[in-house]
Motif scaffolding. Structure first.
Motif: not given
Length: 342
Positions: A226-227, A301-311, A313-316
């Motif tokens: 999941q993103k 709050l600004k969240v970069s498109q490069y933010f990743e979760d533990l796996a 995954n990014t929002r893109l």
């Protein structure tokens, strides 16, 4: 510390007031001579250590890339075709009062991780010795005591102060259809328990070892496909005129280092807010504490498109997909919040 053979002479010289980082100098060095430095143990020599080698004014100079280990003996070997080797030994003086390094933290702190976990972060109490041998000193061990075969992407990623190592699980063992995964299988299996084990031989920049092994236990659950969507997070606003933290509930464990790197806070006037970040509740909640009190009005709050979760995954896009075909709107994601009067 000096050896002679014909005209070649090996000398250990200290040029930085650091006896753990000497230069090995060969005077009158022949052009075809090769110089190596090895850790000397009873009855055997270790492999050549990592070093930079150069020639200058008829000298061959070897400089170790990292501090040598205190109290250990090293042997320099000059190999010349059709001639006997030239050798010289050097024992690094012991230095009293130095403390061995310790493990300060291991991220993620959660004891439950997705089976497609991408990386660990290892935090040490002091600057550590760099070198790819560290990948042979850190293991993932199954509950039956069996080590997972070759789990790491063997690329060193140290923080600037050499206190934090970003330890990547090899992406080729995560992505579906990649040769490494097809041949060896995934590193982590859902439903299995593991230990991350650090050998006591891992050394700091001063050459001192951990001295004891360190274990971090965790359990793998189903893969995360999941993103991470900032719009789904829950923000709990702090009080105005306070330094209470902005609380963000992700509803899943997240990568704390990514919060520090890819989150920005902005005041109503547009100025960037300096803050510190920490996580709680098994890395599922982040607390952003400002350096100065909150003012009234809408904050961003600004969240970069490069933010990743533990796996990873990014929002893109999902990590286990074609990275050249992102889906989603590029650019920063924004969330608004307003501190509340109390």
């Amino acid at each position: 510390m000096i050896a002679l053979a014909a005209a070649a002479v090996i000398v250990f010289e200290s040029t930085t007031n650091n006896p753990a980082l000497p230069q090995v100098v060969v005077r009158s060095a022949p052009e075809q001579g090769q110089l190596t430095l090895h850790l000397r143990a009873p009855g055997k020599l270790g492999p050549p250590i990592f070093a930079d080698i150069r020639r200058s004014h008829g000298k061959l100079i070897l400089t170790p890339r990292f501090n040598l280990s205190r109290g250990k003996t090293y042997r320099a070997i000059l190999s010349i075709p059709d001639r006997p080797q030239v050798v010289a030994d050097y024992t690094v003086p012991r230095r009293e009062g130095l403390k061995s390094p310790e493990i300060v933290a291991i991220w993620p702190t959660t004891k439950t991780v997705p089976a497609n976990l991408l990386k660990f972060y290892l935090h040490f109490s002091k600057p550590m010795r760099e070198g790819r041998e560290i990948f042979d000193q850190i293991h993932i061990v199954e509950s039956n005591g069996k080590r997972v075969h070759s789990p790491w992407r063997r690329q060193e990623l140290w923080s600037e102060d050499a206190r934090r190592l970003t330890l990547w699980i090899h992406p080729g063992r995560i992505k579906q259809g990649v040769n490494l995964r097809e041949r060896f299988g995934p590193v982590l299996m859902p439903g299995h328990s593991y230990k991350l084990v650090l050998d006591p031989s891992i050394r700091c920049a001063d050459g001192l070892p951990l001295g004891k092994s360190h274990m971090h236990e965790f359990r793998a659950v189903s893969e995360d496909k999941q993103k991470p969507l900032p719009q789904a997070w829950t923000l709990e606003a702090p009080a105005t005129n306070s330094r209470e933290p902005l609380q963000i509930k992700f509803h899943e464990p997240i990568d704390r280092a990514m919060v520090e790197r890819h989150f920005d806070l902005h005041a109503p006037n547009g100025n960037r807010i300096q803050f510190t970040a920490e996580t709680r509740s098994g890395d599922a909640v982040s607390l952003l504490t400002p350096k100065s009190p909150w003012v009234s009005g809408n904050h961003i709050l600004k969240v970069s498109q490069y933010f990743e979760d533990l796996a990873g995954n990014t929002r893109l896009r999902i990590f286990d997909r074609d990275l050249t075909k992102p889906s989603g709107t590029k650019g920063e994601a924004t969330r608004y919040f307003a501190p509340v009067p109390r």
